[in-house]
Enzyme design. Structure first.
Site, PDB file in Angstrom:
ATOM      1  N   LEU A   1     -67.800  16.164 -17.319  1.00  0.00           N
ATOM      2  CA  LEU A   1     -69.190  16.126 -17.750  1.00  0.00           C
ATOM      3  C   LEU A   1     -69.812  14.938 -17.020  1.00  0.00           C
ATOM      4  O   LEU A   1     -69.308  13.821 -17.108  1.00  0.00           O
ATOM      5  CB  LEU A   1     -69.302  15.954 -19.267  1.00  0.00           C
ATOM      6  CG  LEU A   1     -70.648  16.313 -19.908  1.00  0.00           C
ATOM      7  CD1 LEU A   1     -70.987  17.777 -19.656  1.00  0.00           C
ATOM      8  CD2 LEU A   1     -70.621  16.052 -21.407  1.00  0.00           C
ATOM      9  N   ASP A   2     -70.876  15.183 -16.271  1.00  0.00           N
ATOM     10  CA  ASP A   2     -71.492  14.124 -15.471  1.00  0.00           C
ATOM     11  C   ASP A   2     -71.842  12.908 -16.322  1.00  0.00           C
ATOM     12  O   ASP A   2     -72.180  13.032 -17.505  1.00  0.00           O
ATOM     13  CB  ASP A   2     -72.774  14.628 -14.802  1.00  0.00           C
ATOM     14  CG  ASP A   2     -72.498  15.602 -13.674  1.00  0.00           C
ATOM     15  OD1 ASP A   2     -71.331  15.719 -13.268  1.00  0.00           O
ATOM     16  OD2 ASP A   2     -73.452  16.235 -13.196  1.00  0.00           O
ATOM     17  N   LYS A   3     -71.796  11.756 -15.694  1.00  0.00           N
ATOM     18  CA  LYS A   3     -72.122  10.501 -16.370  1.00  0.00           C
ATOM     19  C   LYS A   3     -73.481  10.571 -17.057  1.00  0.00           C
ATOM     20  O   LYS A   3     -73.642  10.128 -18.198  1.00  0.00           O
ATOM     21  CB  LYS A   3     -72.105   9.355 -15.353  1.00  0.00           C
ATOM     22  CG  LYS A   3     -72.570   8.018 -15.889  1.00  0.00           C
ATOM     23  CD  LYS A   3     -72.618   6.973 -14.787  1.00  0.00           C
ATOM     24  CE  LYS A   3     -73.231   5.679 -15.283  1.00  0.00           C
ATOM     25  NZ  LYS A   3     -73.327   4.664 -14.220  1.00  0.00           N
TER      26      LYS A   3
END
Length: 305
Positions: A141-143
């Protein structure tokens, strides 16, 4: 007021938190751990951790009127949305023997290897939740993306969940607020997305099913169900159709910057999967800044399932 129980031999070597749930009912893990830390639940008149393995003839005392009330109710019903408790940097939606489910905050990485000083794996390594195990990351999950995220508590579960993701048997739903009005209210995006690995150009097939929840002349609230799992897939696909996500400084369809938000308006809203014929469904509440922009843009999400 308090109530006491004597552990029988059939429960020998069982974790105390599991024994509480099996004996009393579906008590939220957060309430169990809080009661253990405060001494409102004791074993043999001593404070213990949730990972404590009970033994035959252990005496478990409950010194908590509110907890006692919940015990007498027998049935304790709750949904993920009202089970949420605060833990470290993130919100815990569910915490069971094999995995935890988080509502990840935007701005924090899942694991090391980025410029971020903080990441979920390191944070939860020091948490009491993993006092007798360690966290395993099973997906990405992207930052800058908020929302539902899984971490396994043991290697076996990590391998199982990783396999489910690889076989596309985990179904995820994302919500995004994007610039402009999408022409079609539903459909499917099929793209050849380009990325570079050590200077080598790589083209990957990307597929997403989407539906517009609400829209007006300047913005849209879009529900997206990715079939593939490419890096920055949803951000790239919305950029490709000319409707980049608010707060996305990497994939921008519009040169004009509107200073009403800094966060990326992309949220992992729901995740579904099945293990041994048991269905699991988790939803992550929308962040306040996401709801604020919806209000500013006069978009409604009341018809979300």
């Amino acid at each position: 007021m308090f109530k006491s129980y004597i552990v029988d031999s059939t429960c020998n070597n069982m974790r105390v938190d599991r024994w509480i749930r099996n004996t009393i009912g579906r008590i939220p893990q957060g309430l169990i751990e809080k009661s253990l830390r405060s001494g409102k639940i004791k074993v043999n008149k001593k404070k213990i951790k949730s990972s404590y393995k009970i033994k035959s003839n252990d005496k478990i005392d409950f010194h908590d009127f509110k907890f006692e009330e919940r015990i007498q109710q027998k049935k304790i019903s709750f949904s993920p949305s009202n089970r949420i408790i605060k833990a470290n940097e993130d919100l815990i939606i569910d915490n069971n023997e094999n995995f935890i489910v988080l509502n990840k905050s935007a701005g924090i990485s899942v694991q090391g290897g980025t410029k971020s000083k903080k990441n979920l794996i390191d944070i939860f390594k020091k948490s009491e939740i993993f006092s007798d195990s360690k966290p395993f990351s099973v997906h990405r999950l992207d930052k800058d993306t908020s929302g539902v995220f899984l971490m396994a508590k043991n290697r076996e579960t990590a391998q199982l969940l990783t396999s489910l993701f690889r076989l596309r048997k985990v179904h995820k739903t994302y919500l995004a607020i994007c610039h402009g009005e999408l022409e079609k209210n539903s459909g499917e995006w099929n793209d050849d997305l380009v990325r570079y690995d050590n200077g080598k150009k790589i083209i990957e097939k990307a597929r997403t099913i989407y539906k517009v929840i609400d829209k007006n002349s300047n913005s849209s609230l879009v529900e997206m169900k990715p079939i593939t799992g490419r890096k920055h897939q949803l951000r790239k696909q919305l950029f490709n159709v000319g409707h980049s996500i608010f707060g996305d400084n990497k994939y921008k369809s519009f040169n004009k910057t509107i200073g009403i938000n800094k966060e990326l308006m992309l949220h992992a809203y729901e995740i579904k999967f099945m293990i041994k014929e048991k269905k699991y469904t988790y939803k992550a509440l929308l962040p306040d800044y996401f709801k604020k922009l919806l209000k500013i843009k006069r978009l409604t999400y009341s018809n979300l399932k």
